[in-house]
Design a protein around this motif. Structure first.
Motif, short mmCIF file in Angstrom:
data_model
loop_
_atom_site.label_atom_id
_atom_site.label_comp_id
_atom_site.label_asym_id
_atom_site.label_seq_id
_atom_site.Cartn_x
_atom_site.Cartn_y
_atom_site.Cartn_z
N ARG B 64 17.42 -19.42 19.45
CA ARG B 64 18.00 -20.66 18.92
C ARG B 64 17.44 -20.88 17.53
NH1 ARG B 64 16.87 -25.34 22.91
NH2 ARG B 64 18.39 -26.41 21.65
N THR B 65 18.16 -21.69 16.76
CA THR B 65 17.67 -21.96 15.41
C THR B 65 16.52 -22.96 15.47
OG1 THR B 65 19.17 -23.81 15.05
CG2 THR B 65 19.98 -21.60 14.47
N LYS B 66 15.69 -22.89 14.45
CA LYS B 66 14.56 -23.83 14.38
C LYS B 66 15.04 -25.27 14.29
CE LYS B 66 10.62 -21.44 12.49
NZ LYS B 66 9.64 -21.44 11.41
N ALA B 67 16.14 -25.47 13.59
CA ALA B 67 16.66 -26.86 13.45
C ALA B 67 17.00 -27.43 14.82
CB ALA B 67 17.87 -26.85 12.53
N GLU B 68 17.63 -26.61 15.63
CA GLU B 68 17.99 -27.08 16.98
C GLU B 68 16.74 -27.41 17.78
OE1 GLU B 68 21.94 -24.76 18.54
OE2 GLU B 68 20.11 -23.60 18.30
N ARG B 70 13.68 -28.10 16.73
CA ARG B 70 12.93 -29.26 16.22
C ARG B 70 13.59 -30.57 16.64
NH1 ARG B 70 11.35 -28.12 9.98
NH2 ARG B 70 10.07 -26.27 10.32
N SER B 71 14.90 -30.54 16.71
CA SER B 71 15.60 -31.79 17.07
C SER B 71 15.27 -32.21 18.49
CB SER B 71 17.11 -31.60 16.90
OG SER B 71 17.60 -30.67 17.87
N GLU B 72 14.70 -31.28 19.29
CA GLU B 72 14.37 -31.63 20.67
C GLU B 72 12.97 -32.18 20.84
OE1 GLU B 72 15.00 -28.27 23.14
OE2 GLU B 72 17.15 -28.21 22.76
N ARG B 74 10.64 -34.74 21.16
CA ARG B 74 10.73 -36.19 21.34
C ARG B 74 10.17 -36.56 22.70
NH1 ARG B 74 15.93 -34.20 22.02
NH2 ARG B 74 16.74 -34.43 24.11
N CYS B 139 4.71 -25.67 17.69
CA CYS B 139 6.12 -25.62 18.07
C CYS B 139 6.60 -24.25 17.62
CB CYS B 139 6.87 -26.77 17.39
SG CYS B 139 8.64 -26.83 17.78
#
Lengths: 193, 446
Positions: B64-68, B70-72, B74, B139
Motif C-alpha cells: 500500500r502507499t504510505k499516504a494510505e 498514514r491516513s489510518e 488514529r 510507522c
C-alpha cells in the motif's frame, strides 16, 4: 499412470510368446541379487531377494523385497511376472512387476536438522514401486545359476514436516510435504537358488 | 526363439508368412537384438527422472502507499489483544504494542481490574516511547509523534520520514520509498519440479525482517515533561529530551525538545551488527546485541560515544542496569542464535572495562526489569522470577510466578506488568515473597 500403462503393454506383448509344449508348473525357486541403480540424482544400489513359483513353462510369478538405497532408503515389496522368450536354458525373459514402497530412511536421511526452518522431525509415508525390463539367464546347472537383468524401476514416497515460515516480522508454522517419484535405469545381477 | 511355436493357421497367407519369417530372422540376429536393447535403454533414459511434488505455504506481501497507511494512524475503539509486543508505562496507563498494527491503551489505575480503553492504530508499529503527552512510534519506515492527552482521541502531530530504512523484507520483497508492505496473504501451493533443484534464494517463502525486536527504555527527562518507563526489549529509549533508537547496526538521535515535533539529528554507526535493545540509564546508553553489551556515554546528548563493551556468546540479550551493575539475559532458540540460556551480572563501575561478576543458569530468559534491589526476570516457560539483588554476586530467588512463555516485564510502583503468552499480567510485589497476579488482560487469538 505411465508405469501402469507400460506394465499392461509389456504383459500384453509377452503373452503371445508362451511356449506351447508341456509345463513345469509348481516349481519353486529363489534368487538374491544386487542392483546398480542409475538415475538423475546419482548412482546407488539395491539388495534384494525373490521367491518364485512356476505357473507354467516359461511363466513364473515372483514375490520380492529389497533394500533400495537410491535417494532415500526404502523397502519395496512387489509381485513380478517373468515370461521366458525362449525355452533354452540360456534364454531371454521379460519381467514386469509392481507393489508397495515402504520408507525406511537412514538416520542422516531423515531430515534431522538439515532443512532450514523445520519445526517437527520429518515423517515418511511409503508409495508405489514398479519395474520392467529384460533379463537373460547366463547359465543354469542343477537349478542354480546367474541372471542379469536390465530395465527401468520406479519408486515413490513422501516426506512431511512442519516448518517455520516468516510472515513479515513474525513466524508462523505451516505443513510441508515432498512427494518423490524416482525413475532409474536398473541393472541387476541375480544368483538363482 | 527358433523353437518358438506359432499357430500355423495364422501363417496360411503368403504375406503373413513373409512377415513372420522376416521378424523371426531379425530377432534371431545378435546385432539386431543388441540394437533393440540399446534402443530400449535410450527410451528408458527418458524416464530416468527424479521428480518431486512439493506442497507448502508461503506469504505474499500486500503493498500500500504510505499516504494510505498514514491516513489510518488514529484512535479507535479498544480491540482484543492478540499479538502483543513491547510495552511502555506512563502515568496510570500501559501502552502495549499490537505488533504491526498499533498500540493498546490500558488503564491500570486499579491493577486488580485493568481496562483496555482504546486502540491507537499505527500500521507497522513495533516500538514506542512516551514523552509527556506525546507518543513516539515507528510507522514502518517513518517515526510518528502523536498527542495522547486524550488516549481515546489522539492527534497525529508529525511524521519524520524514512528514518527506519532497515525495515526491509528479504528475498526481493523490498518496498520502495512510496510503498509499504501492510499485510501478508497466505498462499498454499503445489509445485512440481525436478528433485534436488532446491529452493535456495529463489524461495518466495523466505522473508526476513531484520528489525523485528524493538523496545523502549526509561530515563530522566527535562523538567515539566516526564518520560515514561519502558521494558528491556526496547529499541526506542528516552534520555532527557532525546529519543534514541537502535537498528541492526546504528543508533539514531532525535531531538524532542519540542515533544510534538521530534527532529532527526544524526545517525551513529555502531560498527557492529545484531543490535537488538537499548536501555538508557542516567547519562549512559546500554545497548544489547547478539554478541555483547555496549556502553555509550550520552553526556553529549547528540553524539553518544562508546565507553566499553562486554562480549558474550551468541544469543539474544536484553539488558537493564543500575549504578554499579548491568544485568543481561542471554537467550537461545528460535530466531536467537547460540545454545545458552543464562543471566549474566556485570560490574560496570568501570564503564570502560565491565567485568562479569556471575552467571546464573536460566531456562529461556527474555525481558527483565529492576526496581530498587528487586530484579524481575522473564524466564520463558518457567514464568516470572523475582530476585533479591542486594548482592548481585548472590541473587536470591524470592518468588516464581508460573506463567506461560513470559516475554517482557516492567516493574514500577509495586506492580510488575508482565507480557506472557496468554495475556498481560499485573503482579503485585508489595511483598515480593508473596507476589501474586492481581489482574490480567487476556490475549485472544484471532
Amino acid at each position: 499412470m505411465r508405469h501402469t500403462l507400460a506394465l499392461l503393454v509389456a504383459l500384453g506383448l509377452v503373452a503371445p510368446a508362451w511356449a506351447q509344449r508341456g509345463f513345469d508348473a509348481g516349481k519353486l525357486n529363489g534368487a538374491f541379487g544386487i542392483s546398480l541403480l542409475n538415475g538423475e540424482g546419482g548412482v546407488n544400489g539395491r539388495l534384494g531377494v525373490e521367491a518364485g513359483y512356476e505357473l507354467r513353462r516359461g511363466l513364473s510369478a515372483h514375490l520380492g523385497t529389497a533394500l533400495d538405497y537410491y535417494h532415500t532408503r526404502t523397502v519395496p515389496v512387489y509381485l513380478e511376472i517373468h515370461q521366458a522368450l525362449s525355452d533354452k536354458p540360456r534364454r531371454f525373459f521379460a519381467y514386469a512387476g509392481g507393489g508397495l514402497n515402504l520408507a525406511w530412511p537412514l538416520e542422516d536421511e531423515a531430515g534431522s536438522g538439515r532443512i532450514w526452518g523445520m519445526v517437527t522431525p520429518v515423517t515418511y509415508r511409503g508409495g508405489l514401486y514398479s519395474q520392467i525390463g529384460i533379463g537373460r539367464t547366463l547359465g543354469r546347472q542343477a537349478g542354480r545359476g546367474f541372471v542379469i537383468r536390465m530395465g527401468h524401476s520406479f519408486k515413490s514416497f513422501t516426506e512431511s514436516y512442519t516448518e517455520r515460515v516468516w510472515q513479515g516480522n513474525t513466524w508462523t508454522e505451516a505443513p510441508r510435504s515432498h512427494r518423490y517419484g524416482l525413475g532409474r535405469l536398473d541393472i541387476t545381477l541375480q544368483y538363482l537358488l | 526363439m527358433r523353437n518358438f511355436a506359432f499357430p500355423e493357421a495364422a501363417l496360411a497367407s503368403p504375406q503373413a508368412s513373409y512377415v513372420y519369417q522376416s521378424c523371426r530372422d531379425m530377432l534371431t540376429r545378435p546385432s539386431i537384438r543388441t540394437g533393440l536393447l540399446l534402443a530400449g535403454t535410450v527410451f528408458l533414459s527418458s524416464c530416468l527422472k527424479d521428480q518431486v511434488t512439493e506442497r507448502y505455504t508461503f506469504f505474499r506481501p500486500v503493498y500500500r502507499t504510505k499516504a494510505e497507511v498514514r491516513s489510518e494512524a488514529r484512535s479507535a475503539a479498544p480491540v482484543a489483544v492478540s499479538n502483543p509486543g513491547k510495552l511502555f508505562i506512563k502515568g496510570g496507563y500501559v501502552f502495549l504494542n499490537e505488533v504491526d498494527r498499533g498500540i493498546h491503551v490500558i488503564d491500570f489505575s486499579q491493577p486488580t481490574a485493568p481496562k483496555n480503553i482504546a486502540f491507537i492504530k499505527i500500521p507497522g508499529c513495533v516500538d514506542m516511547a512516551v514523552r509527556g503527552n506525546h507518543l513516539y512510534a515507528d510507522c514502518y519506515t517513518d517515526l510518528v509523534s502523536m498527542d495522547i492527552t486524550d488516549p481515546r482521541q489522539v492527534v497525529v502531530k508529525h511524521f519524520v520520514e524514512g528514518v527506519f530504512p532497515h525495515r526491509r523484507f528479504g528475498n526481493g520483497f523490498v518496498a520502495d520509498t512510496n510503498l509499504v508492505i501492510t499485510e501478508w496473504k497466505r498462499v498454499d501451493t503445489v509445485v512440481r519440479s525436478r528433485a534436488g533443484a532446491g529452493m535456495g534464494w529463489g524461495d518466495p517463502r523466505e522473508l526476513s525482517f531484520s528489525d523485528m525486536r524493538a523496545a523502549t527504555g526509561s530515563a530522566m527527562s527535562s523538567p515539566g515533561v516526564t518520560n515514561g518507563v519502558g521494558g528491556s526489549m526496547a529499541r526506542f529509549g528516552l534520555l532527557d529530551d532525546r529519543l534514541y533508537t537502535v537498528s541492526w547496526s546504528d543508533l539514531k538521535v532525535f531531538n524532542t525538545a519540542d515533544p510534538s515535533k521530534p527532529v532527526y539529528t544524526r545517525t551513529i554507526s555502531l560498527n557492529q551488527g545484531d543490535i537488538e535493545t537499548i536501555f538508557p540509564y542516567r547519562n549512559r546508553l546500554f545497548l544489547g546485541s547478539q554478541t555483547g553489551m555496549f556502553i555509550y556515554d550520552a553526556s553529549n546528548k547528540d553524539n553518544p560515544t562508546r565507553l566499553g563493551q562486554f562480549t558474550h556468546a551468541r544469543a539474544c540479550d536484553p539488558v537493564v542496569a543500575d549504578d554499579t551493575h548491568a544485568f543481561v539475559t542471554l537467550r537461545s532458540g528460535g530466531p536467537c542464535a547460540g545454545n545458552i540460556n543464562q543471566l549474566d551480572v556485570i560490574d560496570v563501575t568501570s564503564l570502560t572495562s565491565p567485568k562479569l561478576v556471575k552467571t546464573y543458569p536460566m531456562k529461556g530468559p527474555a525481558g527483565l526489569s529492576k526496581d530498587g534491589n528487586l530484579l524481575f526476570v522473564c524466564d520463558g516457560s518457567d514464568g516470572l522470577k523475582i530476585y533479591d539483588a542486594a548482592r548481585p554476586d548472590n541473587l536470591v530467588l524470592l518468588k516464581t510466578i508460573p506463567l506461560a512463555d513470559t516475554y517482557d516485564v516492567i516493574a514500577w510502583n509495586r506492580i510488575a506488568l508482565t507480557v506472557a503468552k496468554d495475556g498481560i499480567h499485573f503482579i503485585d510485589y508489595t511483598n515480593p515473597q508473596q507476589a501474586f497476579v492481581a489482574g490480567k488482560i487476556v490475549i485472544s487469538k484471532s
